[in-house]
Design an enzyme around this catalytic site. Structure first.
Site, PDB file in Angstrom:
ATOM      1  CG  ASP A  13      -1.873   1.105   1.311  1.00 37.83           C
ATOM      2  OD1 ASP A  13      -2.723   1.189   0.415  1.00 37.83           O
ATOM      3  OD2 ASP A  13      -1.789   1.910   2.259  1.00 37.83           O
ATOM      4  CD  GLU A  35      -2.220   2.451  -3.517  1.00 39.03           C
ATOM      5  OE1 GLU A  35      -3.310   2.995  -3.757  1.00 39.03           O
ATOM      6  OE2 GLU A  35      -1.803   2.233  -2.358  1.00 39.03           O
TER       7      GLU A  35
END
Length: 551
Positions: free
Chosen positions: A210, A279
């Site tokens: 993330d 990401e």
């Protein structure tokens, strides 16, 4: 942690290259205990759906211990399962069943920040001289008491929160309850890498990282410069968010991250056949950062930026431009493309709000996605052609949407529960009278039970096309070369070894034509699209596609 269940997986260190990864949002996939919230046992019960679809792996969004202020992306214990989702034993059972079915398991690691209830932060905020005092990003304010600089939070407002115990500010890129870790501290890095090993030892096959470009901040805490109006876009944050007004040079995207990613990769390489996808959240330098993070063989295997998750219309020219920009920015890199995920409006609604035949639209977009150069993420419900749900304000759960309502309605519309059985009150997701988010009636009509076995359905199209894709190695690992685009049609070739396949897609609601390149081409079948070939003239119906192999 070990299992006697036979694994159907074959050793392959490059399994990730060209893999199709199915994203599961665990709160919304399947509820096994009747509390209205999905859980790990529920995922295990539904893994056969994913295996039959033809996905190579699953990515599970966070299920770690958390106060759930940001629904698991605020971690309070990196090495345990939140009771809401089950137990470590449940996770071990999930791994065993996935591997039995030949499906790899990736999990979501949130390493840029924790919950403010994490014991690390509780200790860090207790004083300025405790052993973990420097584990988060703390700073004195300016002489007038205002925050140290102009950094902003993606969730709106300043990126700093005052703490009365330390009489200092702490940095938070997201909610005030999500303080940023200080990865400049080697002890913090070590603990995060220990957590990584913990899950690798339990049998995971990889990670989704993330906000991978948020790990480090500028030690001098310099102000971000303003961003010129013409350079602003809403791919990282909604248009109403002032976060878009800055060029984020100092609060993220720092060069120190490269060395940490090398440390992280070294941990992955201690285990066989492990891969990670990062990401990259940045509106200006996304593809450039992807190139940096995936270059060589010592950092990330793959990353994804937000080019195909942005609101910008998906035109033939945009498809070609994004791939060309990626090739320029990341010539050594590998992308992982997605059209939808848990943070953005579902793509059938985002790009096709005015499209009458949404089934046909969903089918052509899936074929386009699944033939791009790179790996692919499919978001749960995408294979059913689900549209964005319209959630009433009183039913909202997402703090992001509550903050910016009604201009931005948040992320709940793409997070509603999966629909399995149209004849069930809660669409087969739960036996509870109330689910954590309501299930729209229009979604129930698109449940798995209504589509399975129907050759014309979106679900059967996904199954058929994923099978077609597996028959042709060029789609997974081949190169890509674009043909001249028109307003309606995008075409390209995918090539690997002796195989070259030409692909054309009509991204319009009217019939269109395209010219087959010179050469001897064999028209391919088995993908579910109908088109006709007159000489070298391809006639594509609305939302149609065509595939041929060089013979």
């Amino acid at each position: 942690m070990t299992s006697s269940v036979t694994s159907a997986l074959k050793s392959d260190k490059d399994w990730w290259r060209g893999a199709v990864i199915y994203q599961i949002y665990p709160r919304s996939f399947q509820d096994s205990n009747g509390d209205g919230i999905g859980d790990l046992k529920g995922i295990t019960d539904r893994l056969e759906h994913i295996a039959r679809l033809g996905a190579d792996a699953i990515w599970i969004s966070p299920f770690f211990t958390s106060p759930m202020k940001d629904f698991g992306y605020d971690v309070s214990n990196y090495v345990d399962v939140d009771p809401m989702f089950g137990t470590l034993a449940d996770f071990d059972g999930l791994i065993a069943e996935a591997h039995r079915l030949g499906v790899r398991v990736m999990i979501d690691l949130v390493m840029s920040h924790t919950s403010d209830q994490h014991p690390w932060f509780v200790e860090s905020r207790s004083s300025r001289d405790n052993p973990k005092a420097d584990w988060y990003v703390w700073s004195d304010g300016k002489p007038d008491g205002t925050p140290p600089n102009n950094w902003l939070s993606i969730f709106g407002g300043p990126g700093w929160q005052w703490d009365p115990t330390r009489m200092q500010y702490y940095m938070h890129n997201f909610l005030t309850s999500q303080p940023d870790l200080n990865l400049h501290n080697p002890q913090v890095q070590d603990e995060l890498l220990n957590a990584t090993r913990f899950w690798l030892k339990r049998g995971v096959d990889g990670f989704r990282l993330d906000t991978i470009n948020f790990y480090f901040h500028d030690l001098e805490l310099r102000d971000n410069p303003a961003l010129a109006l013409e350079r602003r876009n809403a791919s990282t944050a909604p248009a109403v968010n002032p976060y878009n007004f800055q060029e984020h040079l100092y609060d993220k995207n720092r060069p120190e991250n490269l060395e940490f990613l090398k440390r992280f990769r070294a941990v992955l390489d201690e285990f066989p056949d492990i891969a990670a996808v990062g990401e990259v959240g940045d509106s200006q330098r996304g593809l450039e950062i992807v190139g940096e993070y995936t270059s060589g063989d010592d950092k990330m295997q793959m990353c994804y930026a937000f080019e195909f998750l942005a609101p910008d219309a998906l035109t033939p020219q945009r498809v070609a431009d994004v791939q060309a920009a990626f090739a320029t920015a990341a010539p050594e890199g590998w992308a992982c493309w997605a059209f939808s995920n848990h943070d953005v409006v579902r793509h059938v609604s985002r790009w096709g709000a005015d499209v009458a035949d949404k089934d046909a639209y969903a089918k052509v977009l899936s074929a386009l996605l699944l033939t791009q150069r790179g790996s692919v993420c499919i978001y749960e419900g995408e294979e059913l052609g689900l549209t964005e749900a319209d959630i009433a304000f009183e039913d909202l759960q997402d703090p992001y949407g509550i903050q910016f309502w009604p201009e931005f309605k948040g992320r709940d519309g793409c997070r509603t529960p999966m629909v399995w059985d149209a004849g069930h009150a809660q669409a087969g997701f739960s036996t509870s009278d109330k689910t954590w988010l309501p299930i729209p009636a229009e979604h129930k009509a698109r449940a798995v039970s209504t589509q399975v076995g129907n050759d014309a359905s979106v679900l059967e199209h996904y199954r058929r096309f994923l099978s077609f894709r597996k028959q042709h190695p060029s789609f997974a690992k081949g190169g890509i070369e674009f043909l001249p685009v028109s307003d309606s049609v995008v075409g390209y070739t995918r090539s690997k070894g002796n195989e070259t396949i030409v692909c054309f897609f009509n991204l319009s609601p009217a019939a269109a034509t395209a010219a087959l390149p010179d050469g001897n081409w064999e028209v391919l079948e088995g993908h579910g699209f109908e088109s006709s070939l007159n000489g070298r003239n391809i006639e594509l119906p609305a939302w149609g596609a065509f595939f041929a192999r060089y013979a």
